[in-house]
Structure formats: structure tokens, C-alpha cells
Design an enzyme around this catalytic site. Structure first.
Site, short mmCIF file in Angstrom:
data_model
loop_
_atom_site.label_atom_id
_atom_site.label_comp_id
_atom_site.label_asym_id
_atom_site.label_seq_id
_atom_site.Cartn_x
_atom_site.Cartn_y
_atom_site.Cartn_z
N GLY A 1 0.82 -1.22 0.00
CA GLY A 1 0.00 0.00 0.00
C GLY A 1 0.84 1.25 0.00
O GLY A 1 0.48 2.28 0.59
N TYR B 1 -14.29 0.27 9.29
CA TYR B 1 -12.86 0.52 9.43
C TYR B 1 -12.39 0.12 10.83
O TYR B 1 -11.39 -0.59 11.00
CB TYR B 1 -12.62 2.02 9.20
CG TYR B 1 -11.20 2.49 9.34
CD1 TYR B 1 -10.22 2.12 8.42
CD2 TYR B 1 -10.84 3.35 10.38
CE1 TYR B 1 -8.92 2.60 8.54
CE2 TYR B 1 -9.54 3.82 10.50
CZ TYR B 1 -8.59 3.44 9.58
OH TYR B 1 -7.31 3.91 9.71
N GLN C 1 -0.82 7.77 1.59
CA GLN C 1 -0.29 8.93 2.30
C GLN C 1 0.95 8.60 3.12
O GLN C 1 1.96 9.30 3.04
CB GLN C 1 -1.39 9.50 3.22
CG GLN C 1 -0.99 10.77 3.95
CD GLN C 1 -1.92 11.11 5.11
OE1 GLN C 1 -2.68 10.27 5.58
NE2 GLN C 1 -1.86 12.35 5.56
N1 SER Z 1 -7.07 8.83 9.31
C1 SER Z 1 -7.90 7.69 9.51
C2 SER Z 1 -9.26 7.93 9.03
O1 SER Z 1 -9.74 9.02 9.21
C3 SER Z 1 -7.95 7.31 10.97
O2 SER Z 1 -7.04 6.32 11.23
O3 SER Z 1 -9.87 7.05 8.51
#
Ligand code: SER
Length: 316
Positions: A8, A142, A12
């Protein structure tokens, strides 16, 4: 760490972590990979680049054997807001992808870095000074993948002695590659919009406090935990790490020190707001500080000065 593979890597964190690892370990010892071919730019100029879909375990095996890999930074994931739009994909990449990496690591004796997240917490977690070990009942897909990942990594360490390690990253703010579809992305976008147009429409309400971190500290965290002496690690796969906590009004206030006319408007995105409300306001990261010397350098003020300077230099 002698030969490192990053999955990956087009994202970022990967696009900056790869260059930092190559500085420390040498370009040829850090293999960059992503599901999308990386065809140009600094990652291509400084060392090997491969295509890896983390759902294809035979491909991971082939690359691990080709380069004699001993450490995998597994960064391939779907972030929180996209994960709510595509929960099946988020599960598949987040959990099946990690499972493949762990299986390869077990077979070929690789260490594994797994980035968990503030997303691994939920509304029943204590949201202020969130302890290292506490309730984890996330409400986003997530978050479900991150808790599963933390547990899987612990399991592979306990059961198969795979050297798994990781941190719970907060929102990461950076100026090289953009984040892709997270809840904390606003804290990156706001700087670009402030420099470009002097105004920003914020998707989170004023008063929404979240943990954040500037990229140089995030790189230190990822490399620091992997280089730590394991004799001192009581935790392994999910160290709380944070550098600052702010709400949209505070970051706007800092930006106004450089761009006095900066205008902030609000158009709340209910999905992102719901996710943000379920995440900590500020984590307690004392275990990381005690067990492996975590010590971030950037606060909101120092980060803002640097972000504005770098983005102004890009002439966007
Ligand atoms: N930066 C991530 C998100 O906002 C959090 O781990 O999904």
C-alpha cells in the site's frame, strides 16, 4: 531489518515512509509495492517497485522470496469514510489482506508492522485520555477491521512467534501524498484550501476534538516501534500514539496567524461526523512513551508553520 517490503505504498504514509526507510537502510533494501503500478517519481527513482494486490497471497510470497524480505510494513487499507461506503471492500482489504501478510510472515519468518488507528475505539470507550487497554466496540467497518487486525497480530505473535508490532495512529497530517477517504482528512485539506483560496468548508462540527500527528512524527513512530528492543515491550500491536488534539476552530485559529483573512464555513458530513464523535478526543499514550521511548516533536503550532511554508512553496 535488512530487507523491507511495504504494501500500500502509494498512499499517504507509504509514499513518505519508503523514502525515510531507504535513507536509513539503503534504496535496494526497501521494496515499495502497491496494487496500482507506481510508474514515476521519487519511489521509482530510489529503489525497487513492485505491484502487489494483498488479496493475492502467491504474489506476496513471490516478492518476499525474490528479495529475501525479513520485515513487512503492511499499509494497504481502506480508510474510514470510504469504508462506510464500501464496507465489504474495507473488510476484504483490511482483514483478508492482513491475514495473507501474516501467513506469509509465519512461513518466511518476517516481522510485521500493522498500523491500527484511533478508529479501533468506539462510543463506549472513555473518550478523554483514552487508556491503552480499554473498551473497544467501534461502530465503523474501518474500526472493526482495525480491532480484528490488532487481535490477529497478537495471535500470530503468541501462537507462531511472528514479530508483530504496531501503533494506533491518529489523523496524520502531511504535504506529499493526500490521504484517501478518512474522517481526519479535513486537517490536511484545510491547509491546501487556506493557501489556495483563503477559505475552507469543514465537514466536521466545531468542537469535534480528535488526536492528530504530523508526518515526521508518524514516520518516527512506525520505525521506532520496529527498532525497539522487544525485551521492553509489554504491549505489541496497538500502542496508543498521539502528538496533539484539536478541533476545527483551533486549527483555523492557527492558520489565521499566517493567513489573517482565512474564512471557515461548516457543512457537516453526517457519516464523518458520526465516526468522529465515536473516536477519542485525546488518547493516553504513556505506554508507548514508557515501553519504547515514543516522544513526538510537533505540536499544532510547529506543524502549522511548516505546513503553510511547504504548501506555499508548491505554488498550487
Ligand atoms: N485517518 C484515519 C481515518 O480518518 C484514521 O485512522 O480514517
Amino acid at each position: 531489518m535488512k530487507n523491507i517490503l511495504i504494501t500500500g505504498c502509494g498512499g499517504q504514509i507509504g509514499s513518505e515512509l519508503a523514502l525515510e526507510l531507504r535513507k536509513r537502510y539503503g534504496g535496494d533494501h526497501v521494496i515499495v509495492s502497491d496494487v496500482r503500478p507506481i510508474l514515476e517519481g521519487p519511489l521509482v527513482q530510489t529503489g525497487p517497485v513492485e505491484v502487489i494486490d494483498v488479496l493475492d497471497i502467491t504474489r506476496i510470497v513471490a516478492i518476499v522470496k525474490k528479495y529475501d524480505i525479513d520485515t513487512i510494513y503492511h499499509l494497504a487499507a481502506v480508510l474510514s469514510a470510504v469504508g462506510e461506503a464500501k464496507p465489504q471492500l474495507a473488510w476484504s482489504i483490511g482483514v483478508n489482506g492482513l491475514y495473507n501478510v501474516l501467513e506469509v510472515a509465519r512461513e518466511y519468518r518476517c516481522a510485521v508492522f500493522f498500523p491500527s488507528s484511533i478508529g479501533a475505539f468506539g462510543p463506549t470507550t472513555p473518550l478523554d485520555f483514552t487508556p491503552q487497554d480499554t473498551i473497544q466496540r467501534p461502530v465503523s467497518m474501518y474500526g472493526v477491521t482495525k480491532v480484528t487486525g490488532e487481535l490477529l497480530c497478537d495471535y500470530y505473535h503468541r501462537r507462531f512467534q511472528v514479530d508483530t508490532r504496531g501503533v494506533r495512529f491518529p489523523g496524520i497530517i502531511s504535504n506529499v501524498a493526500p490521504p484517501g477517504g478518512g474522517t481526519t482528512d479535513y486537517a490536511v485539506e484545510i491547509y491546501y484550501e487556506a493557501v489556495k483560496s483563503g477559505r475552507y468548508v469543514c465537514p466536521l462540527r466545531a468542537g469535534t476534538f480528535l488526536d492528530m500527528m504530523y508526518m515526521p512524527d508518524a514516520l518516527d513512530a512506525a520505525i521506532g516501534i520496529m527498532e525497539a528492543d522487544s525485551a521492553f515491550l509489554k504491549h505489541r500491536n496497538s500502542f496508543n500514539v498521539t502528538a496533539m488534539s484539536f478541533d476545527p476552530e483551533m486549527i483555523a485559529g492557527e492558520i489565521r496567524k499566517y493567513i489573517p483573512g482565512f474564512v471557515m464555513e461548516y457543512d457537516v458530513d453526517p457519516v464523518k461526523q458520526g465516526i468522529a464523535d465515536s473516536w477519542p478526543n485525546r488518547m493516553d499514550d504513556s505506554c508507548a512513551r514508557e515501553e519504547w521511548g515514543w516522544n513526538p516533536k510537533y505540536d499544532l503550532e510547529a506543524m502549522t508553520g511548516d505546513m503553510i511554508k511547504v504548501i506555499r512553496g508548491k505554488r498550487i
